[in-house]
Every structure is written in structure tokens, then in C-alpha cells.
Design a protein around this motif. Structure first.
Motif, PDB file in Angstrom:
ATOM      1  N   HIS A  58       0.824  -1.208   0.000  1.00  0.00           N
ATOM      2  CA  HIS A  58       0.000   0.000   0.000  1.00  0.00           C
ATOM      3  C   HIS A  58       0.858   1.259   0.000  1.00  0.00           C
ATOM      4  N   ILE A  59       0.252   2.324  -0.513  1.00  0.00           N
ATOM      5  CA  ILE A  59       0.851   3.659  -0.485  1.00  0.00           C
ATOM      6  C   ILE A  59      -0.289   4.636  -0.225  1.00  0.00           C
ATOM      7  N   SER A  60      -0.012   5.643   0.590  1.00  0.00           N
ATOM      8  CA  SER A  60      -1.061   6.625   0.879  1.00  0.00           C
ATOM      9  C   SER A  60      -0.453   8.012   1.029  1.00  0.00           C
ATOM     10  N   GLY A  61      -1.286   8.989   0.750  1.00  0.00           N
ATOM     11  CA  GLY A  61      -0.939  10.382   0.944  1.00  0.00           C
ATOM     12  C   GLY A  61      -2.022  11.043   1.765  1.00  0.00           C
ATOM     13  N   SER A  62      -1.622  11.950   2.655  1.00  0.00           N
ATOM     14  CA  SER A  62      -2.577  12.604   3.558  1.00  0.00           C
ATOM     15  C   SER A  62      -2.340  14.100   3.591  1.00  0.00           C
ATOM     16  N   LYS A  63      -3.415  14.823   3.870  1.00  0.00           N
ATOM     17  CA  LYS A  63      -3.353  16.273   4.049  1.00  0.00           C
ATOM     18  C   LYS A  63      -4.142  16.629   5.297  1.00  0.00           C
ATOM     19  N   ILE A  64      -3.605  17.544   6.077  1.00  0.00           N
ATOM     20  CA  ILE A  64      -4.299  18.004   7.286  1.00  0.00           C
ATOM     21  C   ILE A  64      -5.614  18.664   6.887  1.00  0.00           C
ATOM     22  N   ILE A  65      -6.677  18.320   7.613  1.00  0.00           N
ATOM     23  CA  ILE A  65      -7.999  18.912   7.362  1.00  0.00           C
ATOM     24  C   ILE A  65      -8.461  19.680   8.600  1.00  0.00           C
ATOM     25  N   LEU A  66      -9.683  20.073   8.646  1.00  0.00           N
ATOM     26  CA  LEU A  66     -10.299  20.862   9.730  1.00  0.00           C
ATOM     27  C   LEU A  66      -9.658  22.234   9.846  1.00  0.00           C
ATOM     28  N   ASN A  74      -3.445  17.233  18.340  1.00  0.00           N
ATOM     29  CA  ASN A  74      -3.011  16.354  17.258  1.00  0.00           C
ATOM     30  C   ASN A  74      -3.875  16.592  16.023  1.00  0.00           C
ATOM     31  N   PRO A  75      -3.250  16.624  14.833  1.00  0.00           N
ATOM     32  CA  PRO A  75      -4.011  16.923  13.611  1.00  0.00           C
ATOM     33  C   PRO A  75      -4.852  15.740  13.130  1.00  0.00           C
ATOM     34  N   VAL A  76      -5.861  16.055  12.332  1.00  0.00           N
ATOM     35  CA  VAL A  76      -6.678  15.064  11.639  1.00  0.00           C
ATOM     36  C   VAL A  76      -6.372  15.217  10.149  1.00  0.00           C
ATOM     37  N   TYR A  77      -6.218  14.098   9.464  1.00  0.00           N
ATOM     38  CA  TYR A  77      -5.839  14.094   8.053  1.00  0.00           C
ATOM     39  C   TYR A  77      -6.936  13.460   7.199  1.00  0.00           C
ATOM     40  N   LEU A  78      -7.012  13.883   5.947  1.00  0.00           N
ATOM     41  CA  LEU A  78      -7.752  13.163   4.923  1.00  0.00           C
ATOM     42  C   LEU A  78      -6.714  12.298   4.231  1.00  0.00           C
ATOM     43  N   ASN A  79      -6.916  11.001   4.265  1.00  0.00           N
ATOM     44  CA  ASN A  79      -5.947  10.031   3.765  1.00  0.00           C
ATOM     45  C   ASN A  79      -6.514   9.352   2.525  1.00  0.00           C
ATOM     46  N   LEU A  80      -5.763   9.338   1.427  1.00  0.00           N
ATOM     47  CA  LEU A  80      -6.128   8.611   0.219  1.00  0.00           C
ATOM     48  C   LEU A  80      -5.110   7.498   0.039  1.00  0.00           C
ATOM     49  N   LYS A  81      -5.594   6.261  -0.085  1.00  0.00           N
ATOM     50  CA  LYS A  81      -4.714   5.093  -0.090  1.00  0.00           C
ATOM     51  C   LYS A  81      -5.005   4.199  -1.284  1.00  0.00           C
ATOM     52  N   ALA A  82      -3.948   3.655  -1.870  1.00  0.00           N
ATOM     53  CA  ALA A  82      -4.048   2.636  -2.920  1.00  0.00           C
ATOM     54  C   ALA A  82      -3.426   1.358  -2.372  1.00  0.00           C
ATOM     55  N   ALA A 103     -10.411   8.991   7.143  1.00  0.00           N
ATOM     56  CA  ALA A 103     -10.043   9.998   8.135  1.00  0.00           C
ATOM     57  C   ALA A 103      -8.943   9.357   8.970  1.00  0.00           C
ATOM     58  N   PHE A 104      -7.861  10.085   9.183  1.00  0.00           N
ATOM     59  CA  PHE A 104      -6.696   9.550   9.896  1.00  0.00           C
ATOM     60  C   PHE A 104      -6.359  10.480  11.049  1.00  0.00           C
ATOM     61  N   TYR A 105      -6.201   9.921  12.244  1.00  0.00           N
ATOM     62  CA  TYR A 105      -5.855  10.689  13.432  1.00  0.00           C
ATOM     63  C   TYR A 105      -4.587  10.093  14.033  1.00  0.00           C
ATOM     64  N   LYS A 106      -3.613  10.952  14.303  1.00  0.00           N
ATOM     65  CA  LYS A 106      -2.330  10.496  14.846  1.00  0.00           C
ATOM     66  C   LYS A 106      -2.080  11.190  16.179  1.00  0.00           C
ATOM     67  N   MET A 107      -1.917  10.383  17.234  1.00  0.00           N
ATOM     68  CA  MET A 107      -1.743  10.889  18.590  1.00  0.00           C
ATOM     69  C   MET A 107      -0.316  10.634  19.060  1.00  0.00           C
ATOM     70  N   LYS A 108       0.330  11.668  19.522  1.00  0.00           N
ATOM     71  CA  LYS A 108       1.696  11.555  20.032  1.00  0.00           C
ATOM     72  C   LYS A 108       1.663  10.908  21.411  1.00  0.00           C
ATOM     73  N   ILE A 109       2.455   9.839  21.589  1.00  0.00           N
ATOM     74  CA  ILE A 109       2.551   9.162  22.885  1.00  0.00           C
ATOM     75  C   ILE A 109       3.693   9.764  23.703  1.00  0.00           C
ATOM     76  N   ASN A 110       4.863   9.870  23.083  1.00  0.00           N
ATOM     77  CA  ASN A 110       6.020  10.533  23.694  1.00  0.00           C
ATOM     78  C   ASN A 110       6.894  11.073  22.565  1.00  0.00           C
ATOM     79  N   GLU A 111       8.135  11.424  22.849  1.00  0.00           N
ATOM     80  CA  GLU A 111       8.994  12.024  21.826  1.00  0.00           C
ATOM     81  C   GLU A 111       9.323  11.071  20.679  1.00  0.00           C
ATOM     82  N   LEU A 112       9.305   9.770  20.927  1.00  0.00           N
ATOM     83  CA  LEU A 112       9.655   8.794  19.891  1.00  0.00           C
ATOM     84  C   LEU A 112       8.457   8.115  19.243  1.00  0.00           C
ATOM     85  N   PHE A 113       7.392   7.876  19.993  1.00  0.00           N
ATOM     86  CA  PHE A 113       6.287   7.051  19.514  1.00  0.00           C
ATOM     87  C   PHE A 113       4.993   7.841  19.322  1.00  0.00           C
TER      88      PHE A 113
END
Length: 156
Positions: A58-66, A74-82, A103-113
């Protein structure tokens, strides 16, 4: 051609491991830019659900929305995937390509993860089909939900 300093790429590069209903258990890389993401990987469901072995790329591209607003910082993205995938079981073999809007949401856990989750809808088109026996009858649905989660680790 776009040339970036090597330190700017490594600060924004992450390895990923996750699970998705189309990607299966997957690994890959994620590139983060200011407002965009690019992600790619390989996966397999390892026949965990007893439906046969599935392999995917798979490959996907995302852009921040809202409007750039965040949820809990944490930002929310519109993700398009093939997704190109193959499913083989005792009755059939399917090779297909799927396109997914999520819709893709990414939450920071700590500095690495970081932990990401996505949900959306995928459209699939089968380009190769082989029936192995006539005991079980089935075919891939054209429209299906797509969802999953991913753990990301920054590379330094």
C-alpha cells in the motif's frame, strides 16, 4: 527535482507497524511534512481469520484537514490510499486493487512514539480471479469499510 538536506528528512521519517483490515499486519515507512504525510508498506493477514492468506502493498498520501485545527493537540488528516492485494484460500484466488478514502488521526505518545488510527471506505476492483473448486461460492465486495491502527517510531 526536490532536494532536501538529509537531516530534515531523517527528523521526519518514521518506521511503522500496524494492522488494517485490507493491509493485514503491516510494516513500512512514513514521511511527515508540514501539512502532508506519505506512507507505504507491505502486509499480510497470516490467515489469522481463516479466510486464506492475504498479502498486500500500500501507499497513501494525507493532508491536514479541519482548517489546521487539532483534536487534543493532534491533527486530523484526509488520507487517500491505494492497496494492491492478493487473497488465496482453498476455494479461490483473488488479485485486486483497492482505493480508500479515510479519516486519519495520529496521537503523540512521547517524543519517539505515536499511535495512528484510520477509518473510511474502500472500493475494490478484482483483476485476476481463479476458482479452485465449486464447493464454496464467493466473490469480493466492491465497497467495504476500511479501518486500522498503526504504531509509529521516529528515526533519529
Amino acid at each position: 527535482m526536490l532536494i532536501l538536506p538529509s537531516n530534515s528528512i531523517s527528523q521526519k521519517l518514521e518506521v511503522k507497524a500496524g494492522f488494517g483490515n485490507y493491509e493485514g499486519f503491516n510494516i513500512g515507512l512514513n514521511h511527515n511534512f508540514n501539512k502532508y504525510r506519505l506512507e507505504y508498506g507491505l502486509g499480510s493477514d497470516l490467515n489469522v481469520f481463516g479466510q486464506g492468506y492475504s498479502f498486500s502493498a500500500h501507499i497513501s498520501g494525507s493532508k491536514i484537514i479541519l482548517g489546521g485545527r487539532t483534536i487534543a493537540g493532534n491533527p486530523v488528516y484526509l488520507n487517500l490510499k491505494a492497496i494492491a492485494w492478493n487473497l488465496s484460500n482453498k476455494s479461490n484466488t483473488f488479485s485486486a486493487v483497492s482505493l480508500s478514502a479515510e479519516a486519519f488521526y495520529k496521537m503523540k505518545i512521547n517524543e519517539l512514539f505515536s499511535l495512528g488510527t484510520f477509518c473510511g471506505i474502500a472500493w475494490s476492483s478484482v483483476f485476476r480471479f481463479e476458482r479452485k473448486n465449486y464447493q464454496d461460492v464467493g466473490f469480493i465486495k466492491e465497497w467495504q469499510p476500511n479501518f486500522g491502527f498503526t504504531l509509529y517510531r521516529k528515526l533519529r
